[in-house]
Enzyme design. Structure first.
Site, PDB file in Angstrom:
ATOM      1  CE1 TYR A  12      -2.868  -3.242   0.561  1.00 53.53           C
ATOM      2  CE2 TYR A  12      -2.435  -3.054   2.909  1.00 53.53           C
ATOM      3  CZ  TYR A  12      -2.965  -3.747   1.839  1.00 53.53           C
ATOM      4  OH  TYR A  12      -3.593  -4.960   2.041  1.00 53.53           O
ATOM      5  CG  HIS A  13       4.387   1.385   1.004  1.00 52.87           C
ATOM      6  ND1 HIS A  13       5.437   0.600   1.458  1.00 52.87           N
ATOM      7  CD2 HIS A  13       3.553   1.532   2.066  1.00 52.87           C
ATOM      8  CE1 HIS A  13       5.236   0.294   2.733  1.00 52.87           C
ATOM      9  NE2 HIS A  13       4.094   0.849   3.115  1.00 52.87           N
ATOM     10  CG  LEU A  14      -0.421   2.161  -4.615  1.00 44.51           C
ATOM     11  CD1 LEU A  14      -1.882   2.267  -4.983  1.00 44.51           C
ATOM     12  CD2 LEU A  14       0.289   1.190  -5.536  1.00 44.51           C
TER      13      LEU A  14
END
Length: 547
Positions: free
Chosen positions: A472-474
């Site tokens: 979830y590190h877009l």
């Protein structure tokens, strides 16, 4: 259509937007409107640290996005939930406070983004945080965001750290200090019993400001332009596309929607790759091919082992043991409800000879079904996960249709670059080795995921394809860079190239991914952006190495 007028309109109330709403309105000279697509952060699970398990995939509070399938995810769609409430993903993330490495930010500056080197951004990290430990040269003491050390210590964590030390990793008490390399406990955005989201730390105390208006359940559908100048934002309340409203921005519109929704909104507004816009019949306001390009993320893989001889979080999270943990939480004593899902970090090299870590690893005395954070296994277990710090693979975010309520098409292209596969293989072998140290051997029954039968490079890569997930590190989809760079979307002051009155302030402006969870760097970006927007002098650059 109704319309109100403000000096600044900020779109998105998450890690960056909440900070901007506070900072831009704090001296009382400017009026600010904050538009948040989701509801207020009213639910208790958004404030109890362990509550993330209950809300992470709840469409009431998240954008329930997913990636497009590829051969490197074995045809799977990888879930990509993003926060959709005040505080954004800071209201439901893994609570880890992790800045990254000096070289990350010096690399940004080396690409032409002057003012974004480590010494220039460090003062903004410090302004953001309030942390009691570490070295004054690196840490902040008086910021809005409380950062704390772990108070609940499990014996398996100490055994894991001892095993990692036996493999040559130094114990590092402050990976946000002078060096990141080593093993130790994560620092978290937790204070006492509670999660410290940006909604709680930046917005809660200022909601009554007369010059700040916060509108929730307001999904932006387009930026309004007068020629090439952004003059406002159209939005809908709830899901009623006919209930269109508009806010006017006298000075600037600031997009803080995140790495998926910021490029989506720009494209809906006619800013982006010409061929994509024309294919959907969207009038082109300004051609910017980099909008939605350069997407990157951390692709993580978790190894799981069964545990004997000691109680893990798996059992503590079920009645009747859970009742004792709830009682401890209510009394403010150490408990599993106030811990982050990953307790121990390890930052190391995928192969000998590298000058800095290219891996981030995590450990917890808990295990989740099929290695996916969400539902705990029924048996006692522990998990060691790993991802590549700086993946080379790049993807895209594009429109699915002209419907502003339709989810975008997200393609991170996980593992498409063979260099990423090589680094991840080294990381997986190291993660497996860390679970098999002599320090842990007395507690391990067997490796349950993927299992001892998975040994060859091809078998390990097949495991990664089947079970790897997003961290979830877009980021990177409106990257910062010089106007001469055809992939750049914003300049070093985060102004959109070729347009006036429009900036982007969120993780999408990162020119390259940081060697860390992205939340801390996103909050730093917002703190620095506030000074740039208001024309304030930059904070004095740190001189940590000279001192």
């Amino acid at each position: 259509m109704t319309e109100d007028s403000f000096d600044f309109v900020v779109v998105g109330g998450g890690a960056a937007g909440a900070i901007l709403a506070d900072r831009l309105s704090e001296d009382g000279r400017h009026t600010v409107c904050l538009l948040e697509a989701g509801p207020a952060d009213w639910h208790p699970f958004l404030h109890i640290p362990a509550g993330f398990i209950k809300v992470l995939f709840d469409p009431a509070f998240t954008w329930t996005y997913s990636s497009e399938p590829t051969e490197w995810t074995h045809g799977r769609r990888v879930p990509l939930p993003q926060g959709r409430t005040l505080g954004g993903s800071t209201s439901m993330n893994g609570l880890v406070y992790n800045r990254g490495q000096r070289e990350d930010f010096d690399g940004w500056a080396a690409q032409g983004n002057l003012g974004w080197g480590y010494d220039e951004v460090l003062p903004y990290f410090q302004r953001n945080e309030r942390y009691a430990g570490g070295d004054d040269r690196f840490r902040g003491r008086e910021g809005r965001l409380p950062v704390s050390d772990l108070s609940w210590i499990h014996p398996l964590c100490e055994q894991f750290i001892a095993g990692a030390q036996g493999l040559g990793m130094p114990r590092n008490p402050d990976y946000n200090g002078e060096t990141q390399a080593g093993v130790g406990y994560f620092q978290r955005s937790i204070e006492g019993r509670w999660r410290m989201s940006t909604a709680r730390t930046y917005l809660r105390a200022v909601r009554g400001r007369s010059n700040l208006k916060i509108i929730t359940r307001a999904q932006a559908t387009s930026v309004v332009f007068d020629g090439t100048r952004a003059t406002g934002v159209r939005y809908v309340q709830g899901h009623d596309q006919h209930n269109v409203r508009q806010v006017h921005a006298r000075r600037e519109v600031v997009l803080s929607c995140g790495a998926t929704n910021t490029p989506k909104l720009l494209q809906l507004s006619g800013v982006g790759p010409v061929d994509q816009l024309q294919s959907l019949g969207i009038p082109v306001v300004h051609a910017l091919p980099g909008v939605g390009a350069n997407l990157s993320d951390h692709f993580s893989v978790r190894f799981v082992a069964g545990v004997k001889g000691i109680t893990t979080i798996n059992e503590l999270s079920r009645a009747p043991r859970l009742w004792g943990q709830i009682a401890a939480w209510l009394a403010g004593r150490p408990n599993i409800l106030a811990v982050s899902p990953s307790l121990v970090h390890w930052f190391w090299q995928s192969q000998p000879g590298l000058n800095r870590p290219d891996l981030q690893g995590v450990f917890a005395p808990a295990s989740y079904r099929e290695g996916y954070v969400g539902m705990l296994d029924r048996y006692p277990g522990m998990t060691c996960g790993v991802w590549q710090h700086r993946p080379e693979s790049r993807g895209t975010v594009t429109l699915r249709s002209r419907d502003p309520l339709a989810p975008p098409v997200i393609q991170p292209n996980y593992l498409a670059d063979e260099r990423d596969r090589a680094v991840l293989l080294g990381g997986m072998r190291l993660a497996r080795e860390l679970l098999a140290t002599s320090a842990l051997s007395g507690y391990v029954t067997k490796e349950t995921l993927p299992g001892a039968h998975v040994q060859s490079d091809d078998e390990l890569m097949d495991f990664a394809k089947r079970y790897g997930v997003s961290s979830y590190h877009l980021n990177g989809t409106a990257r910062m860079g010089l106007a001469s760079d055809p992939t750049a979307v914003v300049d070093p002051e985060l102004r959109v190239h070729g347009l006036q009155g429009l900036r982007v302030v969120d993780a999408s402006v990162m020119p390259s991914i940081v060697s860390a969870n992205t939340c801390a760097a996103t909050m730093m970006i917002a703190e620095k952006a506030a000074d740039m927007i208001l024309g304030r002098a930059a904070l004095p650059a740190a001189r940590t190495m000279a001192e």
